[in-house]
Design an enzyme around this catalytic site. Structure first.
Site, PDB file in Angstrom:
ATOM      1  N   VAL A 143       0.391  -4.069   6.574  1.00  8.34           N
ATOM      2  CA  VAL A 143      -1.007  -4.152   6.152  1.00  8.34           C
ATOM      3  C   VAL A 143      -1.813  -3.055   6.851  1.00  8.34           C
ATOM      4  CG1 VAL A 143      -0.866  -6.622   5.695  1.00  8.34           C
ATOM      5  CG2 VAL A 143      -1.630  -5.838   7.944  1.00  8.34           C
ATOM      6  N   ASN A 144      -3.034  -2.872   6.383  1.00  4.52           N
ATOM      7  CA  ASN A 144      -3.881  -1.822   6.937  1.00  4.52           C
ATOM      8  C   ASN A 144      -4.396  -2.193   8.324  1.00  4.52           C
ATOM      9  OD1 ASN A 144      -4.839  -3.673   5.034  1.00  4.52           O
ATOM     10  ND2 ASN A 144      -6.837  -2.692   4.923  1.00  4.52           N
ATOM     11  N   THR A 145      -4.562  -1.167   9.149  1.00  5.24           N
ATOM     12  CA  THR A 145      -5.069  -1.348  10.518  1.00  5.24           C
ATOM     13  C   THR A 145      -6.189  -0.326  10.740  1.00  5.24           C
ATOM     14  OG1 THR A 145      -3.261   0.105  11.227  1.00  5.24           O
ATOM     15  CG2 THR A 145      -2.929  -2.245  11.518  1.00  5.24           C
TER      16      THR A 145
ATOM     17  N   GLY B 196       0.804  -1.218   0.000  1.00  3.71           N
ATOM     18  CA  GLY B 196       0.000   0.000   0.000  1.00  3.71           C
ATOM     19  C   GLY B 196       0.836   1.267   0.000  1.00  3.71           C
TER      20      GLY B 196
ATOM     21  N   ALA C 159       4.968  11.007   5.537  1.00  4.93           N
ATOM     22  CA  ALA C 159       3.679  11.643   5.246  1.00  4.93           C
ATOM     23  C   ALA C 159       3.437  11.483   3.749  1.00  4.93           C
ATOM     24  CB  ALA C 159       3.708  13.115   5.637  1.00  4.93           C
TER      25      ALA C 159
ATOM     26  N   ALA D  39      -0.876  11.828  17.258  1.00  5.66           N
ATOM     27  CA  ALA D  39      -1.800  12.587  18.110  1.00  5.66           C
ATOM     28  C   ALA D  39      -1.307  14.025  18.282  1.00  5.66           C
ATOM     29  CB  ALA D  39      -1.931  11.897  19.465  1.00  5.66           C
TER      30      ALA D  39
ATOM     31  N   LYS E 173       4.553   6.003  18.034  1.00  8.32           N
ATOM     32  CA  LYS E 173       3.917   6.278  16.736  1.00  8.32           C
ATOM     33  C   LYS E 173       2.539   6.910  16.943  1.00  8.32           C
ATOM     34  CE  LYS E 173       2.778   6.473  12.589  1.00  8.32           C
ATOM     35  NZ  LYS E 173       3.337   7.428  11.660  1.00  8.32           N
ATOM     36  N   LEU E 174       1.744   6.322  17.827  1.00  8.30           N
ATOM     37  CA  LEU E 174       0.417   6.891  18.102  1.00  8.30           C
ATOM     38  C   LEU E 174       0.564   8.298  18.680  1.00  8.30           C
ATOM     39  CD1 LEU E 174      -1.579   3.909  19.705  1.00  8.30           C
ATOM     40  CD2 LEU E 174      -1.609   4.695  17.345  1.00  8.30           C
TER      41      LEU E 174
ATOM     42  N   CYS F  36      -4.512   8.251   8.696  1.00 10.10           N
ATOM     43  CA  CYS F  36      -3.830   8.016   9.972  1.00 10.10           C
ATOM     44  C   CYS F  36      -4.358   8.811  11.166  1.00 10.10           C
ATOM     45  CB  CYS F  36      -2.339   8.308   9.803  1.00 10.10           C
ATOM     46  SG  CYS F  36      -1.550   7.149   8.699  1.00 10.10           S
TER      47      CYS F  36
HETATM   48  P1  NAD Z   1      -3.016   0.417   2.519  1.00 12.76           P
HETATM   49  O1  NAD Z   1      -4.428   0.083   2.752  1.00 12.76           O
HETATM   50  O2  NAD Z   1      -2.639   1.388   1.448  1.00 12.76           O
HETATM   51  O3  NAD Z   1      -2.190  -0.933   2.223  1.00 12.76           O
HETATM   52  C1  NAD Z   1      -2.338  -2.109   2.959  1.00 12.76           C
HETATM   53  C2  NAD Z   1      -2.248  -3.291   2.004  1.00 12.76           C
HETATM   54  O4  NAD Z   1      -2.189  -4.494   2.763  1.00 12.76           O
HETATM   55  C3  NAD Z   1      -3.459  -3.445   1.077  1.00 12.76           C
HETATM   56  O5  NAD Z   1      -3.032  -3.377  -0.272  1.00 12.76           O
HETATM   57  C4  NAD Z   1      -4.043  -4.829   1.432  1.00 12.76           C
HETATM   58  O6  NAD Z   1      -4.538  -5.521   0.317  1.00 12.76           O
HETATM   59  C5  NAD Z   1      -2.826  -5.511   2.005  1.00 12.76           C
HETATM   60  N1  NAD Z   1      -3.159  -6.649   2.879  1.00 12.76           N
HETATM   61  C6  NAD Z   1      -4.043  -6.702   3.897  1.00 12.76           C
HETATM   62  N2  NAD Z   1      -4.040  -7.926   4.461  1.00 12.76           N
HETATM   63  C7  NAD Z   1      -3.136  -8.682   3.789  1.00 12.76           C
HETATM   64  C8  NAD Z   1      -2.673 -10.026   3.905  1.00 12.76           C
HETATM   65  N3  NAD Z   1      -3.146 -10.837   4.862  1.00 12.76           N
HETATM   66  N4  NAD Z   1      -1.740 -10.447   3.035  1.00 12.76           N
HETATM   67  C9  NAD Z   1      -1.256  -9.622   2.076  1.00 12.76           C
HETATM   68  N5  NAD Z   1      -1.643  -8.340   1.919  1.00 12.76           N
HETATM   69  C10 NAD Z   1      -2.572  -7.868   2.776  1.00 12.76           C
HETATM   70  O7  NAD Z   1      -2.443   0.909   3.928  1.00 12.76           O
HETATM   71  P2  NAD Z   1      -1.222   1.930   4.181  1.00 12.76           P
HETATM   72  O8  NAD Z   1      -1.676   3.332   4.048  1.00 12.76           O
HETATM   73  O9  NAD Z   1      -0.029   1.471   3.421  1.00 12.76           O
HETATM   74  O10 NAD Z   1      -0.985   1.682   5.740  1.00 12.76           O
HETATM   75  C11 NAD Z   1      -0.423   0.486   6.212  1.00 12.76           C
HETATM   76  C12 NAD Z   1      -0.081   0.661   7.678  1.00 12.76           C
HETATM   77  O11 NAD Z   1       0.885   1.702   7.832  1.00 12.76           O
HETATM   78  C13 NAD Z   1      -1.269   1.072   8.561  1.00 12.76           C
HETATM   79  O12 NAD Z   1      -1.116   0.469   9.820  1.00 12.76           O
HETATM   80  C14 NAD Z   1      -1.095   2.565   8.697  1.00 12.76           C
HETATM   81  O13 NAD Z   1      -1.635   3.071   9.886  1.00 12.76           O
HETATM   82  C15 NAD Z   1       0.414   2.723   8.711  1.00 12.76           C
HETATM   83  N6  NAD Z   1       0.918   4.010   8.234  1.00 12.76           N
HETATM   84  C16 NAD Z   1       0.352   4.630   7.163  1.00 12.76           C
HETATM   85  C17 NAD Z   1       0.878   5.824   6.702  1.00 12.76           C
HETATM   86  C18 NAD Z   1       0.293   6.528   5.518  1.00 12.76           C
HETATM   87  O14 NAD Z   1       0.657   7.673   5.292  1.00 12.76           O
HETATM   88  N7  NAD Z   1      -0.586   5.924   4.757  1.00 12.76           N
HETATM   89  C19 NAD Z   1       1.996   6.378   7.329  1.00 12.76           C
HETATM   90  C20 NAD Z   1       2.555   5.716   8.401  1.00 12.76           C
HETATM   91  C21 NAD Z   1       2.011   4.526   8.851  1.00 12.76           C
HETATM   92  C1  UDX Z   2       0.600  11.837   8.870  1.00 11.33           C
HETATM   93  C2  UDX Z   2       1.894  12.149   9.631  1.00 11.33           C
HETATM   94  O1  UDX Z   2       2.333  13.467   9.285  1.00 11.33           O
HETATM   95  C3  UDX Z   2       2.963  11.128   9.280  1.00 11.33           C
HETATM   96  O2  UDX Z   2       4.136  11.369  10.061  1.00 11.33           O
HETATM   97  C4  UDX Z   2       2.425   9.738   9.585  1.00 11.33           C
HETATM   98  O3  UDX Z   2       3.381   8.759   9.251  1.00 11.33           O
HETATM   99  C5  UDX Z   2       1.137   9.482   8.825  1.00 11.33           C
HETATM  100  O4  UDX Z   2       0.171  10.515   9.152  1.00 11.33           O
HETATM  101  P1  UDX Z   2      -0.258  12.210   6.394  1.00 11.33           P
HETATM  102  O5  UDX Z   2      -1.591  11.960   6.976  1.00 11.33           O
HETATM  103  O6  UDX Z   2       0.169  11.456   5.192  1.00 11.33           O
HETATM  104  O7  UDX Z   2       0.881  11.978   7.492  1.00 11.33           O
HETATM  105  O8  UDX Z   2      -0.141  13.769   6.002  1.00 11.33           O
HETATM  106  P2  UDX Z   2       0.044  15.092   6.878  1.00 11.33           P
HETATM  107  O9  UDX Z   2       0.974  15.987   6.149  1.00 11.33           O
HETATM  108  O10 UDX Z   2       0.364  14.826   8.277  1.00 11.33           O
HETATM  109  O11 UDX Z   2      -1.409  15.768   6.781  1.00 11.33           O
HETATM  110  C6  UDX Z   2      -2.523  15.202   7.431  1.00 11.33           C
HETATM  111  C7  UDX Z   2      -3.708  16.123   7.260  1.00 11.33           C
HETATM  112  O12 UDX Z   2      -3.554  17.309   8.029  1.00 11.33           O
HETATM  113  C8  UDX Z   2      -3.929  16.589   5.819  1.00 11.33           C
HETATM  114  O13 UDX Z   2      -5.297  16.615   5.523  1.00 11.33           O
HETATM  115  C9  UDX Z   2      -3.362  17.989   5.820  1.00 11.33           C
HETATM  116  O14 UDX Z   2      -3.935  18.805   4.836  1.00 11.33           O
HETATM  117  C10 UDX Z   2      -3.745  18.448   7.221  1.00 11.33           C
HETATM  118  N1  UDX Z   2      -2.896  19.534   7.723  1.00 11.33           N
HETATM  119  C11 UDX Z   2      -1.571  19.318   7.944  1.00 11.33           C
HETATM  120  C12 UDX Z   2      -3.473  20.764   7.998  1.00 11.33           C
HETATM  121  O15 UDX Z   2      -4.663  20.966   7.807  1.00 11.33           O
HETATM  122  N2  UDX Z   2      -2.665  21.762   8.479  1.00 11.33           N
HETATM  123  C13 UDX Z   2      -1.336  21.588   8.712  1.00 11.33           C
HETATM  124  O16 UDX Z   2      -0.682  22.541   9.155  1.00 11.33           O
HETATM  125  C14 UDX Z   2      -0.764  20.327   8.428  1.00 11.33           C
END
Ligand code: NAD
Ligand code: UDX
Length: 487
Positions: A112-114, A33, A186, A247, A242-243, A298
């Protein structure tokens, strides 16, 4: 020096240990993802000696990662296409063969997604860990030799113990080490964030085996991240950090958004307030941009998860404190749409309203929890005729986002809301334009031409503080900006 890189003394909880180096040659990542794809692409680029396989059960996603046309990658991130071009097929592979990749790898990232739970206990708040559990069971089932399992997904504190319990009790007598290595990228700046992280965080066990595992992951990152930026902690601190980071970041956005409403009532200007407070080095200038509300997959999910954890320990004051960040964010989206209705003479029924932007922020095609979805839903309830233009988001995605809300039948969403790839056409005959995403291209538009083709008075509701008030007002627009008071 080389020795240093492989046998780094780790100070952890006051004691130093030397570990035997592990030479990782093969890693796999479950989940292709927004995190798994870019993160593994950067590891592959920076570690040409390591074979990196990214697997997913979603075949169409894997096909898109393997598409020869790099404009069709499933994740749009500036700079990602170049990295994929240079690594894919050399030491970076995308595949649906999950078992094979697990079996071959010495280190397995779970990415994977959470999402927030939509059923049962903790519905609407707790993280849904079913995908994590499925992965753990699959790793346990398939593994024939010892492995390091790395939590890359964002997880509730103490999840590692659940993963360990599954791995240790259902496996083939194979030894697993669990590390927490949360991702801080991000979206929209993922490549830059991965190449030049503020820090890399690795949590692991205090045991000798745990330290060896930590060291193996430190060695991977050391290929491009300066050693002093690689922090090692215990697993629980890493998971909770991370949380906490999300936050704190979201809290800043809700704080400045709360001030934006006071600014609008008092004649203050939120960008001036943000600048004034941001110059205080204790506060800092980042994440103080008032907006229509934060979105993304997130912030809301992780705060709600934190709230749930606090509640489950009976910490009601802590839970209420953090929940307010999400409540404020909901309010910000609601009052943005309320203001559109009120300004357009208390009715938008049958009126064309243009949405410029649908993604939750610029430079991404991700729309999860985007403020645009809620604002659109509110206006559709008022029977507005919405036309959306976003440079990177597909029509299919936009309709899915609305349908997922289950507010009205799918046909009605398609009747009331249209999607176009022509921004000028989107604005033609419109009563009001709402800026929902801060795409740079909106600043370069011929606003005089747009003004001429709109209904009068022509309104702009700038949910991102993106456009130039003076210029627009001199053309004739009625311009509303989040957090700008009328004097
Ligand atoms: P996403 O939904 O884009 O990708 C997750 C992928 O995992 C999907 O493609 C899904 O098909 C796959 N998947 C689920 N179960 C599976 C399985 N059993 N086997 C194989 N594939 C499987 O999610 P994401 O945005 O990449 O986020 C993933 C994790 O990272 C989450 O916990 C999220 O909170 C964290 N995270 C996300 C971001 C972000 O900016 N998106 C940043 C930091 C951390
Ligand atoms: C966030 C965290 O920044 C990143 O460290 C973590 O790994 C995943 O979650 P992301 O959600 O991808 O990243 O983007 P971010 O730039 O944080 O923006 C989140 C939301 O807040 C967006 O909708 C953005 O437009 C909004 N935002 C951000 C504001 O409205 N004002 C700001 O000053 C900053």
């Amino acid at each position: 020096m080389l020795q240093d890189r492989f046998i780094l003394p780790l100070t952890h909880k006051g004691y130093t240990t030397k570990t035997h180096p592990m030479n990782i040659k093969n890693v796999c990542c479950i989940g292709a993802g927004y995190v798994g794809g870019p993160t593994m692409a950067v590891i592959a680029q920076k570690c040409p000696h390591i074979k990196v396989t990214v697997v997913d059960i979603n075949k169409s996603r894997i096909d898109a990662w393997n598409n020869n046309d790099l404009t069709q990658l499933p994740v749009f991130e500036p700079g990602l296409d170049d990295i994929i071009k240079n690594t894919r097929g050399k030491n970076l592979f995308f595949s649906t063969e999950v078992d094979k990749a697990i079996e071959e790898a010495e280190m397995i990232f779970i990415s994977v997604n959470t999402p927030t739970k939509t059923y049962g206990k903790g519905k609407g708040m707790a993280a849904d860990l079913k995908y994590i559990e499925l992965c753990s069971r699959q790793i346990a089932k398939v593994s024939k030799n010892n492995k390091i399992v790395v939590e890359k997904s964002t997880l509730p504190v103490r999840t590692a113990s659940a993963i360990k319990s599954i791995l240790d009790n259902t496996g083939n007598d194979v030894k697993f080490q669990i590390l927490s290595n949360p991702e801080f990228l991000a979206e929209g700046t993922a490549v830059k964030d991965l190449l030049y992280p503020d820090r890399v965080l690795i949590g692991g066990d205090n045991s000798m085996e745990g330290q060896t595992a930590i060291q193996a992951l430190v060695d991977i990152y050391s290929n491009w991240v300066p050693k002093e930026l690689i922090l090692t902690t215990n697993v629980w601190s890493s998971e909770l950090s991370k949380l906490t980071a999300n936050a704190f970041l979201a809290q800043r956005v809700s704080s400045i958004n709360a001030m934006s409403e006071i600014c609008e009532k008092t004649g203050a200007e939120v960008s001036e307030v943000a600048r004034a407070i941001g110059m205080d080095s204790r506060i800092g200038s980042k994440f103080l941009k008032a907006s229509v509300g934060f979105g993304g997959s997130c912030f809301q999910k992780d705060i709600l998860n934190l709230v749930y954890i606090a509640k489950s320990y009976g910490l009601d004051e802590v839970a209420n404190y953090w929940e307010q960040v999400v409540i404020m964010n909901e309010h910000q989206k609601q009052r943005f749409s309320d203001n559109i209705v009120q300004t357009l003479y208390n009715t938008v029924s049958g009126k064309k309203i243009t949405f410029l932007g649908w993604a939750f922020k610029k430079d991404t095609n991700d729309t999860r929890e985007s403020a645009a979805i809620k604002v659109a839903d509110n206006l559709l309830n008022e029977q507005a005729q919405i036309v959306v233009y976003d440079p990177k988001v597909s029509e299919k995605r936009i309709y899915e986002d609305l349908d997922d809300l289950k507010t009205r039948p799918a046909e009605e969403n398609r009747k009331l809301l249209k999607v176009t790839n022509d921004s000028y056409e989107a604005c033609k005959d419109s009563h009001g334009i709402a800026i929902l995403t801060e795409w740079e291209e909106f600043t370069t538009y011929n606003w005089e031409k747009i003004y001429k083709q709109m209904q009068k008075p022509a309104f702009i509701f700038d949910g991102r503080g993106l456009l130039n008030r003076k210029q627009l007002e001199s053309i004739g627009f009625m311009y509303y900006n989040i957090g700008s008071g009328t004097e």
